[in-house]
Design an enzyme around this catalytic site. Structure first.
Site, PDB file in Angstrom:
ATOM      1  N   TYR A  12       0.873  -1.367   0.074  1.00 15.46           N
ATOM      2  CA  TYR A  12       0.180   0.682  -0.151  1.00 15.46           C
ATOM      3  C   TYR A  12       0.775   1.278  -0.457  1.00 15.46           C
ATOM      4  O   TYR A  12       0.808   1.958  -1.003  1.00 15.46           O
ATOM      5  CB  TYR A  12      -0.780  -0.030   1.730  1.00 15.46           C
ATOM      6  CG  TYR A  12      -1.563   1.649   1.039  1.00 15.46           C
ATOM      7  CD1 TYR A  12      -3.044   1.226   0.313  1.00 15.46           C
ATOM      8  CD2 TYR A  12      -1.613   2.545   1.916  1.00 15.46           C
ATOM      9  CE1 TYR A  12      -3.885   2.642   1.049  1.00 15.46           C
ATOM     10  CE2 TYR A  12      -2.165   3.387   2.373  1.00 15.46           C
ATOM     11  CZ  TYR A  12      -3.797   3.604   1.542  1.00 15.46           C
ATOM     12  OH  TYR A  12      -3.892   3.912   1.904  1.00 15.46           O
ATOM     13  N   LYS A  49       1.216   4.304  -2.685  1.00 12.24           N
ATOM     14  CA  LYS A  49       1.522   5.788  -3.074  1.00 12.24           C
ATOM     15  C   LYS A  49       2.440   6.374  -2.997  1.00 12.24           C
ATOM     16  O   LYS A  49       2.150   7.915  -3.320  1.00 12.24           O
ATOM     17  CB  LYS A  49       0.863   5.692  -1.599  1.00 12.24           C
ATOM     18  CG  LYS A  49      -0.728   4.991  -1.528  1.00 12.24           C
ATOM     19  CD  LYS A  49      -2.037   5.813  -1.793  1.00 12.24           C
ATOM     20  CE  LYS A  49      -3.597   4.784  -1.489  1.00 12.24           C
ATOM     21  NZ  LYS A  49      -4.679   5.297  -2.339  1.00 12.24           N
TER      22      LYS A  49
END
Length: 265
Positions: A153, A157
């Site tokens: 994750y 990002k």
């Protein structure tokens, strides 16, 4: 919400991942302020229900597919005549990590939703946004500026933040602005199963409304290529990255993503 830079009319807006969480709150805010909104989401039930509630138009969209992003953009242009603002908000989280529990399908799904969707959304919306002098805001994350135990994750990002920062000057030359919203923890279904532990640990959790407030601020700001940190325990502001100057780069001319030649003037 901000208006398009070249029209006094209320803007036409596309929100991906718009059926729930931050996206749904943004849809409600945009429509409440008179904007024409297209909701792009894979969840047809929630998307149609939100469209019925708000007067927005729903398009079932798998944001991992370029063709689906193109169809959502086309729906906005065909229905409303133009496109002014794109909020690329779709995102997910995954527990997979390096090691024995690695799940390649989960990894690819996460990267498809968190990163590919941003690239495809920008590509699909590029022409109509260039025509309108439009604006792009991407929902990234505070984990795009720091390490996280949610390793993939965080990696996705980081990639989104780097993409926004790199595209800032590129798209500015075409009259398009692009910025990233980088929330910390936000009270959405994505973290609902962890909320009790987060609260006990004293972690600051933002409301979705505060993130949409930040979206308002970013859309009203003329700057581009910034990563705006949105956290419950600090004021909204662009994140200050350490500079890594490469002065010789100004001698190069770039075209289609590559070095073309030395600049001549």
């Amino acid at each position: 919400m901000a208006q398009s830079s070249n029209t006094a009319e209320k803007p036409v807006v596309l929100v991906t991942g718009g059926a729930g969480g931050i996206g749904a709150a943004a849809v409600r805010r945009f429509t409440r302020n008179g904007s024409s909104v297209v909701i792009a989401d894979l969840d047809a039930g929630r998307g149609a229900a939100l469209a019925a509630e708000t007067g927005a138009h729903f398009v079932r969209t798998d944001v991992r597919e370029l063709a689906d992003n193109e169809a959502a953009v086309a729906a906005a242009v065909e229905r409303f005549g133009r496109l002014d603002i794109v909020h690329l908000n779709a995102g997910t989280i995954s527990s997979t990590s390096i090691g024995e529990g690695f799940d390649p399908e989960g990894y690819r799904r996460l990267m498809g939703i968190n990163l590919d969707s941003v690239v495809y959304g920008i590509q699909a919306a590029h022409a109509p946004l260039r025509a309108s002098g439009g604006r792009i805001v991407v929902t990234a994350s505070a984990t795009g500026m720091r390490p996280s135990y949610e390793v993939f994750y965080s990696a996705s990002k980081h990639a989104v933040v780097g993409l926004v920062r790199s595209l800032g000057p590129v798209l500015a030359a075409e009259g398009i602005s692009i910025n990233a919203l980088c929330p910390g923890l936000v009270d959405t279904p994505m973290i609902s199963d962890r909320m009790a532990e987060l609260t006990r640990a004293g972690m600051a959790v933002s409301s979705v409304e505060s993130v949409v407030d930040a979206l308002d601020t970013v859309l009203a700001d003329p700057r581009t290529g910034l990563a705006w940190l949105v956290m419950a325990d600090r004021a909204l502001a662009p994140f200050e990255f350490a500079d890594l100057p490469v002065p010789q780069e100004r001698n190069l001319a770039f075209e289609n993503g590559g070095v073309r030649a030395l600049r001549t003037g």
